[in-house]
Design an enzyme around this catalytic site. Structure first.
Site, PDB file in Angstrom:
ATOM      1  N   TYR A  73      15.507  30.508   6.984  1.00 24.50           N
ATOM      2  CA  TYR A  73      14.480  31.447   7.453  1.00 24.50           C
ATOM      3  C   TYR A  73      14.606  31.710   8.946  1.00 24.50           C
ATOM      4  O   TYR A  73      14.941  30.838   9.723  1.00 24.50           O
ATOM      5  CB  TYR A  73      13.097  30.877   7.151  1.00 24.50           C
ATOM      6  CG  TYR A  73      12.775  30.777   5.670  1.00 24.50           C
ATOM      7  CD1 TYR A  73      12.811  31.911   4.862  1.00 24.50           C
ATOM      8  CD2 TYR A  73      12.431  29.558   5.106  1.00 24.50           C
ATOM      9  CE1 TYR A  73      12.503  31.814   3.510  1.00 24.50           C
ATOM     10  CE2 TYR A  73      12.117  29.453   3.759  1.00 24.50           C
ATOM     11  CZ  TYR A  73      12.157  30.588   2.966  1.00 24.50           C
ATOM     12  OH  TYR A  73      11.849  30.490   1.643  1.00 24.50           O
ATOM     13  N   LYS A  82       0.840  -1.208   0.000  1.00 22.46           N
ATOM     14  CA  LYS A  82       0.000   0.000   0.000  1.00 22.46           C
ATOM     15  C   LYS A  82       0.874   1.257   0.000  1.00 22.46           C
ATOM     16  O   LYS A  82       2.075   1.185   0.315  1.00 22.46           O
ATOM     17  CB  LYS A  82      -0.902  -0.015   1.235  1.00 22.46           C
ATOM     18  CG  LYS A  82      -0.144   0.021   2.555  1.00 22.46           C
ATOM     19  CD  LYS A  82      -1.064  -0.242   3.754  1.00 22.46           C
ATOM     20  CE  LYS A  82      -0.289  -0.210   5.060  1.00 22.46           C
ATOM     21  NZ  LYS A  82      -1.131  -0.610   6.206  1.00 22.46           N
TER      22      LYS A  82
HETATM   23  C1  PLP Z   1      -0.503  -1.680   6.866  1.00 20.06           C
HETATM   24  C2  PLP Z   1      -1.137  -2.973   7.207  1.00 20.06           C
HETATM   25  C3  PLP Z   1      -0.360  -4.129   7.398  1.00 20.06           C
HETATM   26  C4  PLP Z   1       1.153  -4.097   7.463  1.00 20.06           C
HETATM   27  O1  PLP Z   1       1.501  -3.639   8.755  1.00 20.06           O
HETATM   28  P1  PLP Z   1       3.051  -3.546   9.228  1.00 20.06           P
HETATM   29  O2  PLP Z   1       2.953  -3.235  10.670  1.00 20.06           O
HETATM   30  O3  PLP Z   1       3.655  -2.467   8.409  1.00 20.06           O
HETATM   31  O4  PLP Z   1       3.628  -4.881   8.953  1.00 20.06           O
HETATM   32  C5  PLP Z   1      -1.020  -5.331   7.583  1.00 20.06           C
HETATM   33  N1  PLP Z   1      -2.378  -5.394   7.592  1.00 20.06           N
HETATM   34  C6  PLP Z   1      -3.151  -4.293   7.456  1.00 20.06           C
HETATM   35  C7  PLP Z   1      -4.617  -4.419   7.509  1.00 20.06           C
HETATM   36  C8  PLP Z   1      -2.566  -3.040   7.269  1.00 20.06           C
HETATM   37  O5  PLP Z   1      -3.329  -1.957   7.128  1.00 20.06           O
END
Ligand code: PLP
Length: 391
Positions: A260, A32
């Site tokens: 800045y 993702k």
């Molecule tokens: C993002 C996510 C994962 C992966 O989680 P990590 O802690 O990065 O391994 C797994 N399952 C779901 C539903 C997620 O949203």
């Protein structure tokens, strides 16, 4: 300019390590948010080549990007509205997470129109209170799912949930979630919904909670080589090196204000080096006064306020010149900072640093799968680089 160099051999190493830890459970590589900023298609290709057999994403758009690149492995998408164009999911052969009857009914209508069943993973809320049906709503979701399955409109491919704090094996919430998940599975079996994949574990759980592994595990951050459990090392290899180039240096005297404000005033004669990476590229403003980068193999401080497009280094008397390479973070084995250190300076987690790397930063790939990731050929050898499920 600023480049995120992604080592796809590190991704393959991490997947192999996670497969061993999963002890027979299948591995869904979570790609993702553009593969946690690394590039979802490229990471997916390397992960599948190393033996991952599923891909996990949030949105339908992310899933379709993988399909468009020619990836045919099973993909689960878990965030969509009931009114999303669910036909697209069916036509693209995507598995969808379902937490509510309304989504099931909407999917069933799409399935009816298309004349093919929708593949769903029923999600139970076991204590996180995000997605998933509560224990109170779960029986009705199962009843409707069983009915739609009998009508040939859906196939139940999975039953799943997500953990709130797998990083801490002593968290009392963990046994509570495991018990709640046990009940949810038993009720699914009692509703006649057998034969599906059961999955619960994220990265930390795959690596340290054998009781959470089940049939399929869903590592995210560990795929990218970031250790998920504070204070423990499992031998993961960081995949990303964020590097840039000095574009200007200047010698300045004491009392010179930098950036800045100025929030920083130079104390003694020194060399300042300008680097074209700012908060639009993912350098958080909050790291001002704390962050370091590596140049000439040495650590030097970032000084003054972080601007949208640039930062200034105080390199002291090092013979740094325009054109020299600067490493913001990397695996850490040459003394450069790691993404975990940046997360500490920014008071956040490494996930936010990685996913915050902006679109202006070029992604460049190294390793045996680089350039092959979007091949649609069936791999003839198990570890051949191709975006296909290894047979
Ligand atoms: C993002 C996510 C994962 C992966 O989680 P990590 O802690 O990065 O391994 C797994 N399952 C779901 C539903 C997620 O949203």
């Amino acid at each position: 300019m600023t480049t995120a160099v992604v080592d796809l051999d590190a991704v393959r190493h991490n997947i192999r390590l996670l497969r061993r830890a999963a002890a027979g459970a299948r591995v869904m590589a979570v790609v993702k948010a553009n593969g946690f900023g690394h590039g979802s298609v490229e990471v997916a290709g390397a992960a599948l080549a190393a033996g991952a057999s599923w891909l996990g994403v949030t949105s339908l758009a992310e899933a379709i990007e993988l399909r468009t690149a020619g990836i045919r492995a099973p993909i689960l998408a878990w965030l969509h509205t009931p009114d999303d164009v669910l036909e697209t999911a069916l036509v693209s052969d995507l598995d969808l997470s379902v937490s509510a009857v309304r989504t099931l009914e909407s999917l069933a209508r799409a399935a009816g129109r298309l004349g093919r069943p929708a593949a769903v993973h029923l999600k139970a809320d076991t204590g996180l209170s995000r997605g998933g049906a509560t224990a109170g709503d779960w029986p009705h979701l199962l009843t409707v799912a069983a009915k739609l399955r009998a009508a040939g409109l859906i196939t139940v491919r999975g039953v799943w949930s997500h953990l709130a704090n797998a990083e801490d094996p002593d968290d009392p919430g963990l046994p509570r979630q495991l018990i709640a998940f046990g009940h949810a599975r038993a009720e699914a079996a009692a509703a006649g919904l057998a034969g599906h994949l059961v999955h619960l574990a994220n990265s930390a759980a795959v690596l340290q909670l054998p009781q959470a592994r089940f049939d399929l595990v869903r590592p995210g951050i560990a795929v990218y080589g970031v250790e998920p459990v504070p204070g423990r090392s499992f031998g993961l290899r960081p995949a990303m090196t964020l590097e840039s180039t000095v574009i200007l240096t200047k010698r300045v005297g004491p009392g010179t204000g930098v950036s800045y404000g100025p929030d920083h005033v130079v104390a003694r004669e020194t060399t300042l080096a300008l680097v074209p990476a700012g908060y639009a590229d993912g350098v958080p403003r909050r790291v001002a006064g704390r962050a370091e980068v590596a140049v000439h193999g040495r650590r030097v401080p970032v000084v003054g306020r972080i601007a949208m497009d640039q930062i200034v280094l105080d390199v002291g008397d090092l013979p740094v010149r325009a054109g020299d390479r600067v490493v913001l973070f990397g695996p850490g084995d040459r003394g450069e900072p790691t993404v975990a250190e940046w997360a500490g300076w920014a008071e956040t987690n490494p996930h936010e640093i990685l996913t915050g790397i902006g679109p202006r930063v070029r992604r460049s790939y190294r390793g045996r799968c680089a350039g092959n990731a979007i091949s649609t050929r069936s791999p003839s050898r198990p570890d051949e680089c191709a975006a296909m499920t290894p047979s």
